[in-house]
Scaffold this motif. Structure first.
Motif, PDB file in Angstrom:
ATOM      1  N   GLY A 185       0.800  -1.218   0.000  1.00  0.00           N
ATOM      2  CA  GLY A 185       0.000   0.000   0.000  1.00  0.00           C
ATOM      3  C   GLY A 185       0.829   1.261   0.000  1.00  0.00           C
ATOM      4  O   GLY A 185       0.303   2.354   0.245  1.00  0.00           O
ATOM      5  N   GLY A 186       2.148   1.134  -0.266  1.00  0.00           N
ATOM      6  CA  GLY A 186       2.992   2.321  -0.368  1.00  0.00           C
ATOM      7  C   GLY A 186       2.436   3.301  -1.385  1.00  0.00           C
ATOM      8  O   GLY A 186       2.448   4.517  -1.189  1.00  0.00           O
ATOM      9  N   ILE A 187       1.961   2.750  -2.499  1.00  0.00           N
ATOM     10  CA  ILE A 187       1.140   3.495  -3.454  1.00  0.00           C
ATOM     11  C   ILE A 187      -0.086   2.635  -3.729  1.00  0.00           C
ATOM     12  O   ILE A 187       0.041   1.504  -4.185  1.00  0.00           O
ATOM     13  N   HIS A 188      -1.259   3.172  -3.431  1.00  0.00           N
ATOM     14  CA  HIS A 188      -2.491   2.454  -3.741  1.00  0.00           C
ATOM     15  C   HIS A 188      -3.164   3.152  -4.917  1.00  0.00           C
ATOM     16  O   HIS A 188      -3.643   4.278  -4.798  1.00  0.00           O
ATOM     17  N   TYR A 189      -3.164   2.479  -6.053  1.00  0.00           N
ATOM     18  CA  TYR A 189      -3.796   3.027  -7.253  1.00  0.00           C
ATOM     19  C   TYR A 189      -5.308   2.789  -7.145  1.00  0.00           C
ATOM     20  O   TYR A 189      -5.840   1.816  -7.689  1.00  0.00           O
ATOM     21  N   LYS A 190      -6.022   3.682  -6.457  1.00  0.00           N
ATOM     22  CA  LYS A 190      -7.428   3.430  -6.154  1.00  0.00           C
ATOM     23  C   LYS A 190      -8.311   3.437  -7.402  1.00  0.00           C
ATOM     24  O   LYS A 190      -9.184   2.593  -7.564  1.00  0.00           O
ATOM     25  N   ARG A 191      -8.099   4.418  -8.286  1.00  0.00           N
ATOM     26  CA  ARG A 191      -8.935   4.475  -9.492  1.00  0.00           C
ATOM     27  C   ARG A 191      -8.222   5.263 -10.578  1.00  0.00           C
ATOM     28  O   ARG A 191      -7.718   6.353 -10.333  1.00  0.00           O
ATOM     29  N   ALA A 192      -8.202   4.687 -11.766  1.00  0.00           N
ATOM     30  CA  ALA A 192      -7.650   5.374 -12.937  1.00  0.00           C
ATOM     31  C   ALA A 192      -8.783   5.624 -13.923  1.00  0.00           C
ATOM     32  O   ALA A 192      -9.354   4.677 -14.465  1.00  0.00           O
ATOM     33  N   ASP A 193      -9.136   6.884 -14.115  1.00  0.00           N
ATOM     34  CA  ASP A 193     -10.136   7.247 -15.124  1.00  0.00           C
ATOM     35  C   ASP A 193      -9.403   7.485 -16.443  1.00  0.00           C
ATOM     36  O   ASP A 193      -8.646   8.454 -16.576  1.00  0.00           O
ATOM     37  N   VAL A 194      -9.612   6.582 -17.388  1.00  0.00           N
ATOM     38  CA  VAL A 194      -8.917   6.657 -18.674  1.00  0.00           C
ATOM     39  C   VAL A 194      -9.737   7.519 -19.629  1.00  0.00           C
ATOM     40  O   VAL A 194     -10.846   7.164 -20.012  1.00  0.00           O
ATOM     41  N   HIS A 195      -9.175   8.659 -20.024  1.00  0.00           N
ATOM     42  CA  HIS A 195      -9.861   9.578 -20.925  1.00  0.00           C
ATOM     43  C   HIS A 195      -9.540   9.286 -22.385  1.00  0.00           C
ATOM     44  O   HIS A 195     -10.349   9.560 -23.273  1.00  0.00           O
ATOM     45  N   GLU A 196      -8.357   8.748 -22.626  1.00  0.00           N
ATOM     46  CA  GLU A 196      -7.945   8.468 -23.995  1.00  0.00           C
ATOM     47  C   GLU A 196      -6.889   7.375 -23.967  1.00  0.00           C
ATOM     48  O   GLU A 196      -5.999   7.376 -23.116  1.00  0.00           O
ATOM     49  N   ALA A 197      -7.012   6.422 -24.875  1.00  0.00           N
ATOM     50  CA  ALA A 197      -6.036   5.333 -24.955  1.00  0.00           C
ATOM     51  C   ALA A 197      -5.844   4.942 -26.409  1.00  0.00           C
ATOM     52  O   ALA A 197      -6.798   4.900 -27.182  1.00  0.00           O
ATOM     53  N   SER A 198      -4.605   4.680 -26.778  1.00  0.00           N
ATOM     54  CA  SER A 198      -4.310   4.207 -28.127  1.00  0.00           C
ATOM     55  C   SER A 198      -3.150   3.232 -28.045  1.00  0.00           C
ATOM     56  O   SER A 198      -2.408   3.209 -27.063  1.00  0.00           O
ATOM     57  N   VAL A 199      -3.007   2.416 -29.080  1.00  0.00           N
ATOM     58  CA  VAL A 199      -1.941   1.419 -29.087  1.00  0.00           C
ATOM     59  C   VAL A 199      -1.315   1.367 -30.467  1.00  0.00           C
ATOM     60  O   VAL A 199      -2.000   1.507 -31.484  1.00  0.00           O
ATOM     61  N   GLN A 200      -0.005   1.190 -30.487  1.00  0.00           N
ATOM     62  CA  GLN A 200       0.728   1.010 -31.732  1.00  0.00           C
ATOM     63  C   GLN A 200       1.482  -0.309 -31.648  1.00  0.00           C
ATOM     64  O   GLN A 200       2.227  -0.549 -30.695  1.00  0.00           O
TER      65      GLN A 200
END
Length: 297
Positions: free
Chosen positions: A215-230
């Motif tokens: 829990g040193g860093i707890h990534y509680k929630r990531a709201d992804v606004h834009e995603a792309s992949v190459q």
């Protein structure tokens, strides 16, 4: 592998810089009421039609998963895709994937719908002649229609689309596993030589797993606004623009980030679907914006 990751990060860093510079050409405008669409949509009417300029011009911004209902335009419409990845489909035709730089011509009277993909938001500029009448709104796009297959032009593009969807789905799952502190899943995902770059420093797989587990860093929630992949051979570079709610040192903080993820596919010929993706690198770059390092109240 380290050299490949290094080169990929340089390339993705350039792409992210461009994304950050281009994403705010026009303000988002007002959030639209959910009358003729599903999900979050913002509309900015740049130039309403009048007697001199008989066409309207507006910017529409869609969060991932948002889409308009079926509709038609008596005078037609032109869409200029400026950001993200979206869908466009005409009645009776296969759904198409649209990306930044694409120009879509919606013919007069043709029923169609458009919106974002499940993994990525999309933004476009729309221009419509007004003298022939307003938009004719029809039925909602069903979940089956939204989730149906997309059109491809060749077997190689079909493979590319499958790989892109596979990687984006894995990236989405990864945020869930990090929020749930599911180190077993993450241990399987992270390559033994993986590198993690944070605002406070960089480290390897073992330390990242321990940070998440403890829990040193707890990534509680990531709201992804834009995603792309190459996809480059057996390497996939995922570019995310997110707002991250995390607990760091016992304090909840919210920050906007550009996140670069590099994945490699093990022991398969280039471009072949199937097999297992392993994460080689995860890098966070904080962007300028309201709410940086602001505790939630």
């Amino acid at each position: 592998m380290k050299q490949l990751i290094f080169l990929s990060l340089i390339a993705s860093g350039i792409s992210f810089k461009s994304m950050a510079q281009d994403s705010d050409i026009f303000p988002r405008g007002e959030k639209a009421a959910n009358v003729h669409h599903v999900g979050n949509v913002w509309l900015n009417e740049l130039s309403p039609a009048n007697k001199v300029f008989t066409y309207s011009t507006a910017v529409a911004t869609f969060d991932a998963g948002a889409r308009l209902d079926w509709h038609s335009h008596p005078g037609g419409q032109i869409l200029l895709i400026t950001q993200g990845i979206g869908y466009y489909q005409e009645r009776g035709q296969a759904k198409q994937i649209v990306r930044k730089g694409d120009v879509i011509k919606c013919q007069p009277g043709v029923e169609h719908w458009h919106g974002a993909t499940p993994e990525s938001g999309v933004t476009y500029v729309a221009t419509s002649p007004a003298q022939n009448g307003k938009t004719v709104w029809l039925k909602r796009v069903t979940d089956e229609e939204y989730g149906s297959g997309t059109s491809t032009t060749s077997s190689s593009s079909a493979i590319g689309t499958t790989l892109e969807q596979e990687v984006l789905a894995l990236s989405k799952d990864k945020w869930t596993w990090m929020a749930d502190k599911n180190v077993d899943k993450l241990n399987d995902l992270f390559d033994d030589q993986s590198v993690f770059v944070h605002m406070g420093g960089s480290w390897g797989k073992a330390q990242e797993l321990e940070v998440i587990r403890s829990g040193g860093i707890h990534y509680k929630r990531a709201d992804v606004h834009e995603a792309s992949v190459q996809i480059i051979g057996n390497t996939a570079i995922v570019l995310n623009r997110i707002t991250l709610l995390a607990v760091v040192g016992g304090n909840e903080v919210t920050n906007p980030f550009i996140v670069t993820e590099v994945y490699t596919k093990e022991n398969l010929p280039a471009g072949q679907a199937g097999g297992k993706w392993k994460m080689g690198s995860l890098s966070f770059t904080r962007t300028m914006g309201p709410g940086n390092d602001q505790p939630r109240r």
